[in-house]
Design an enzyme around this catalytic site. Structure first.
Site, PDB file in Angstrom:
ATOM      1  N   ALA A   8       0.838  -1.201   0.000  1.00  0.00           N
ATOM      2  CA  ALA A   8       0.000   0.000   0.000  1.00  0.00           C
ATOM      3  C   ALA A   8       0.871   1.249   0.000  1.00  0.00           C
ATOM      4  CB  ALA A   8      -0.909  -0.009   1.219  1.00  0.00           C
ATOM      5  N   CYS A   9       1.252   1.747  -1.163  1.00  0.00           N
ATOM      6  CA  CYS A   9       2.216   2.841  -1.255  1.00  0.00           C
ATOM      7  C   CYS A   9       1.706   3.950  -2.179  1.00  0.00           C
ATOM      8  CB  CYS A   9       3.553   2.332  -1.786  1.00  0.00           C
ATOM      9  SG  CYS A   9       4.253   0.977  -0.815  1.00  0.00           S
ATOM     10  N   THR A  10       2.399   5.093  -2.149  1.00  0.00           N
ATOM     11  CA  THR A  10       2.151   6.192  -3.077  1.00  0.00           C
ATOM     12  C   THR A  10       3.492   6.686  -3.596  1.00  0.00           C
ATOM     13  OG1 THR A  10       0.226   6.859  -1.758  1.00  0.00           O
ATOM     14  CG2 THR A  10       1.033   8.421  -3.420  1.00  0.00           C
ATOM     15  N   GLU A 101       5.738   0.005  -5.916  1.00  0.00           N
ATOM     16  CA  GLU A 101       4.374   0.502  -5.866  1.00  0.00           C
ATOM     17  C   GLU A 101       3.462  -0.667  -6.229  1.00  0.00           C
ATOM     18  OE1 GLU A 101       1.335   2.925  -5.206  1.00  0.00           O
ATOM     19  OE2 GLU A 101       3.393   3.678  -5.103  1.00  0.00           O
ATOM     20  N   ARG A 249      -5.913   9.523  -4.296  1.00  0.00           N
ATOM     21  CA  ARG A 249      -4.560   9.974  -3.954  1.00  0.00           C
ATOM     22  C   ARG A 249      -3.894  10.625  -5.161  1.00  0.00           C
ATOM     23  NH1 ARG A 249      -1.772   4.852  -2.152  1.00  0.00           N
ATOM     24  NH2 ARG A 249      -3.653   3.749  -2.778  1.00  0.00           N
TER      25      ARG A 249
END
Length: 474
Positions: A8-10, A101, A249
């Protein structure tokens, strides 16, 4: 297929002509599914004449390692029972990467090229690639060859960069992937969803792809478009989860950098590449990575309705274990080219600390990560600060922002001073000097953070609900 906690990344990539200082950036929040996931940060030393096989603790992938490997910065898990997860770094050739990601491929493409259980997964990617590459393009090629040989365990996005180029690579299925060179005047935000759109197979200078991907798509009738070859639409997803967990996001990052653009946070058509309305400073990247839909009704810490505050998944989370911004500056102008800006704890409440990557060490406080809280550990220090600030957010938010601003100002001034002092340095003299500076920078931030924490706790003693003031009329 096994599931792990790192999903769970940005990510943010900024081309040098889009950046205020004219250099390339790649950045990412490494998020997990639990809030307490300790990370280390240190320098992996170069190796030579090695005879070693790497075996993944996560899925038992086994790869014979090259005899030689470059020095590089690394941010592995403190507990490596599930895997190394080195995540991000810059090597001694001033080539950097951030992986991964996590993204999702659709059931149609996975039906004909499923993921490989014991293939290359996030836990191994930095370990198997960063020590052996001399350019961003070379990183895509190197990882592509590993995928061709071993297959991919997960669908992942991987950032690569050097002083000249930024490449973003999306691994979709067991063996198929594409990569795009981020244009110098553009930025991109990625958030757990396939982002890359049109692929020009006649432009290998700016696009790369797995062998046979066009034939694969044609053979199984996977392209929904008559005249376009859009990777996102062929391999990606467009689901309710995307519209609440992922696309908002991207929407918020683009809202910050293109504020005049009116877009729907749930749109499946948000562009992957954007030209910003103004040049992007490192503070803008920090702001986005530390954001939680600030100044919108969707802010979980804001004044919107309970429904709106829980509607979308924010960029900065309690589950952010490691936020990093990698910066490669112009070697013609500065001697210390690579800087890794590191934020532990919740980046909404903690500073980005600049560390020079042409060094043999970061600092002992970043490699010391005991199982239980100890303020000698940078990880635990910033986790503690985050919890204290959020526990009295309304009372502490402004004080905490002042602390972050003061440290950000100091960091810019410190980097500028080091640039002046190293103008004629090179080789081991430069590396040794930057190593000493890393320790000094860490100490300054650690001391300032302990002072800030002490001030907040002192103030917090007056905020207890177990307070009773005697009415003088009684």
């Amino acid at each position: 297929m096994r599931k792990h906690t790192h999903m769970a990344c940005t990510s943010i990539m900024v081309g040098k002509k889009a950046a205020m200082d004219g250099v390339n950036y790649i950045a990412r929040n490494e998020d997990n599914f639990v809030a307490n996931w300790p990370k280390r940060f240190f320098v992996q030393q170069s190796v030579s004449r090695r005879n070693e096989t790497y075996t993944s603790p996560y899925n038992k992938l086994s790869v014979k390692l090259p005899e030689s490997g470059y020095r590089y910065t690394s941010s592995p898990d403190a507990n490596q029972d599930e895997g190394w997860y080195e995540e991000d770094g810059i090597n001694e050739k001033n080539v950097g990467m951030s992986a991964t990601e996590s993204v999702v491929a659709n059931e149609k493409v996975l039906a004909y090229d499923p993921l490989i259980e014991d293939g290359v997964a996030e836990d191994s990617i930095v370990t198997l690639v960063l020590p052996y590459i001399d350019s961003a393009r070379g990183g895509v090629e190197y990882l592509g060859n590993l995928i061709s040989k071993y297959g991919s365990t997960e669908s992942n996005g991987v950032e690569f960069f050097d002083e000249d180029e930024i490449w973003y690579m999306e691994l979709a299925t067991g063996h198929h992937w594409v990569a795009i060179r981020i244009p110098d005047d553009c930025y991109a935000v990625a958030a757990n969803q396939m982002g890359i759109e049109e692929i020009d197979f006649n432009d290998p200078k700016n696009y790369m792809w797995s062998d046979g991907i066009q034939e694969f798509v044609e053979k199984y009738n996977l392209n929904p478009d008559e005249s376009h070859w859009n990777f996102r639409k062929i391999f990606g997803t467009s689901t309710m989860q995307d519209r609440h967990y992922n696309t908002p996001r991207v929407w918020y990052g683009q809202k910050v950098l293109n504020p005049s653009s009116e877009q729907n946070p749930e749109s499946s058509e948000l562009p992957f590449l954007r030209k910003p309305e103004k040049k992007i400073a490192i503070e803008d990247i920090q702001y986005i990575l530390a954001s939680h839909f600030n100044e919108t009704r969707f802010d979980p810490l804001g004044s919107g309705s309970q429904e709106d505050k829980k509607r979308y998944r924010a960029i900065s989370l309690s589950r952010t274990a490691n936020s990093h911004i990698l910066q490669l500056r112009d070697a013609k102008k500065v001697s210390a080219v690579g800087i890794e800006w590191k934020a532990f704890g919740i980046p909404s409440f903690t500073p980005y600390v600049p560390f020079f990557t042409n060094a043999t060490d970061i600092d002992g406080s970043y490699s010391f990560v005991p199982e239980k809280l100890d303020l000698k550990s940078a990880y635990w220090l910033y986790e503690t600060l985050s919890m204290v600030v959020e526990s009295h957010y309304r009372e502490f938010a402004d004080i905490n922002l002042d602390y972050q601003k003061e440290l950000a100002t100091w960091a810019r001034r410190k980097v500028a001073t080091i640039d002046k002092e190293t103008v004629n340095m090179s080789g081991s003299e430069l590396t040794d000097y930057l190593t000493v500076q890393n320790h000094k920078i860490a100490k300054y931030f650690n001391d300032a953070t302990k002072d800030h924490l002490a001030d907040l706790i002192t103030r917090g003693t007056e905020l207890s609900e177990l307070t009773f003031k005697m009415d003088p009329d009684l």
